[in-house]
Motif scaffolding. Structure first.
Motif: not given
Length: 206
Positions: A51-64, A115-123
């Motif tokens: 999530g720490d990679v996905l959220w900023p990547l999506l934000a950059i694409l959207g804002v751009t 791993f899934l717990a971390g993914l669920v928390v961040i996503l």
């Protein structure tokens, strides 16, 4: 790369301040570390990285894309970032003594479960992309980013909390004491709140 080391350093500092603020990931990490030690907690840290990679990547694409349609959007978003840090810092100071609670569902044994717990928390918080959409323009000119710039931003977005989470997992005894002590928790929140307010005043000059 179009972004400077100073911009990356300032961004990393802001991420560190955010990491030091107790929240859902803290709860998840401490819950697993207290129930199964470091071996139980490190897979959760890896799940959070997604999530720490996905959220900023999506934000950059959207804002751009938005910047390409609305020229003044970038300036507005920089001041939104200032307002966000001021608001978060003020609220942290005002509610510095508020405790956080653990969730037993996060303590299921097994590396895959961690791993899934971390993914669920961040996503599990889609508002994170809105947070990054407000945060990133305060540090970078997103209209000039290259592929390597995006890679650097996403890497730092993942590495800062990953290192912090692993240190947290390894230091669970001390951190458990901090979260169980109202005085220590209040002091930590006030410090993080003050640092956020300082970041807000620095953003307009970057």
């Amino acid at each position: 790369m179009s972004i400077t080391p100073v911009e990356l350093l300032l961004y990393a500092g802001a991420l560190l301040v955010l990491f030091l603020t107790p929240g859902p990931v803290w709860v998840a990490m401490l819950a697993r570390a207290m129930s199964g030690g470091f071996a139980s907690a490190w897979p959760l840290a890896l799940g959070v990285v997604i999530g720490d990679v996905l959220w900023p990547l999506l934000a950059i694409l959207g804002v751009t894309w938005i910047i390409s349609e609305f020229a003044y959007f970038l300036v507005a978003m920089k001041w939104i970032a200032v307002a966000m840090f001021l608001f978060m810092g003020t609220m942290l100071i005002r509610h510095a003594g508020q405790s956080i609670s653990a969730n037993s569902r996060l303590t299921r044994p097994g590396k895959w479960a961690g791993f899934l717990a971390g993914l669920v928390v961040i996503l599990g918080n889609p508002k994170a992309i809105l947070f990054y959409m407000g945060l990133l323009p305060g540090f970078f000119d997103l209209s000039t980013l290259t592929v390597w710039d995006v890679f650097a931003i996403c890497s730092i977005s993942a590495l800062v909390p990953l290192i912090g989470n692993l240190i947290m997992a390894a230091s669970v005894g001390k951190l458990r004491g901090l979260l169980s002590s109202p005085t220590a928790l209040k002091r930590m929140n006030v410090t993080a709140g003050v640092l956020m307010i300082i970041v807000a005043f620095v953003i307009p000059f970057t």
